[in-house]
Design an enzyme around this catalytic site. Structure first.
Site, PDB file in Angstrom:
ATOM      1  CG  HIS A  55      -2.082  -0.922   1.132  1.00 28.79           C
ATOM      2  ND1 HIS A  55      -3.195  -0.834   1.942  1.00 28.79           N
ATOM      3  CD2 HIS A  55      -2.324  -1.962   0.284  1.00 28.79           C
ATOM      4  CE1 HIS A  55      -4.056  -1.776   1.605  1.00 28.79           C
ATOM      5  NE2 HIS A  55      -3.555  -2.487   0.613  1.00 28.79           N
ATOM      6  CD  GLU A  57      -1.938   4.214   3.358  1.00 28.20           C
ATOM      7  OE1 GLU A  57      -1.636   3.517   2.359  1.00 28.20           O
ATOM      8  OE2 GLU A  57      -3.096   4.306   3.795  1.00 28.20           O
ATOM      9  CB  CYS A  85      -6.599  -0.417   5.359  1.00 25.05           C
ATOM     10  SG  CYS A  85      -4.886  -0.986   5.203  1.00 25.05           S
ATOM     11  CB  CYS A  88      -1.950   1.733   6.180  1.00 30.55           C
ATOM     12  SG  CYS A  88      -1.531   0.864   4.628  1.00 30.55           S
TER      13      CYS A  88
END
Lengths: 151, 151
Positions: A55, A57, A85, A88
């Site tokens: 992801h 992040e 999410c 993260c």
């Protein structure tokens, strides 16, 4: 009418989100900032990288920690185009990010103001300051356009 | 008296946890198993790697997804010595791990049966079957010995 300008770090995160879309990945981008300078950045890449943890992040945090030579990013800010999410948000805790800025909320997958609300439990070892909304329309439009094309 | 034998994947996860301790990292190990064979493994490494996301589960999931060439680990099991935190529980969701086995509960940092309870929200896109307790004493002893030495 003049529109409130989107802060530079979020503009960069939005550009990274567009890069993700161009590569066929869900358009989300993120940057880590320390003392006003970007020290790490990333965008979604799980499909091409065959990596479910890739992801924006996570990529930005890993890049910043590597660049600074420290597993903790004390005093750093994370700017990201979508509400993080659970994965993260957990990484943000481990990295000790001081301030989190996200553009659009994510009622389906977010875990800051929705769902698992990772920072809101007594077990959370660290709680960043959280700000949201800057660049919200731009971030949401990128996501809408991406999913519209794929339907 | 004969003690119930610890399943092979958890024995390997415990060995990886010991490797972490030997390297000065918090002793946690993990393996991903498909059809009875280990397809990815990892141990805690955030300090040496300068990477706050370098938890055992993340390393094992990334290794397995890379080896299988797929960001989703459908049908795979994750065996880990400690209850996953929010970050790792989120990664388990993204990877679509079918079954999670963890040895020891973690009331302070766990996010499966404690804290954020990541799998228990309607937003969780996937819920693995969860089993715990096999190798619990061994996993907890490794952690206790590690922190005792450092006090």
């Amino acid at each position: 009418m003049s529109r409130w300008p989107i802060p530079d770090p979020m503009q960069r995160a939005l550009a990274l989100a567009q890069e993700a879309a161009d590569a066929g990945e869900v358009p989300i981008g993120a940057v880590v900032v320390r003392d006003g300078a970007i020290v790490g950045e990333g965008r979604n890449a799980p499909r091409a990288a065959h990596d479910p943890t890739a992801h924006a992040e996570i990529a930005a945090i890993r890049a910043a920690a590597s660049a600074l030579g420290d597993e903790r990013l004390a005093g750093c800010e994370l700017w990201v185009t979508l509400e993080p999410c659970a994965m993260c948000a957990g990484a943000i805790v481990h990295a000790r990010i001081a301030r989190l800025y996200y553009a659009a909320p994510d009622p389906k997958g977010g875990a800051v103001e929705h769902g698992a609300r990772v920072f809101d439990h007594p077990q959370s070892l660290h709680r960043p300051e959280v700000y949201s909304g800057m660049g919200e329309a731009e971030a949401a439009n990128l996501l809408r356009a991406f999913f519209r094309e794929r339907r």
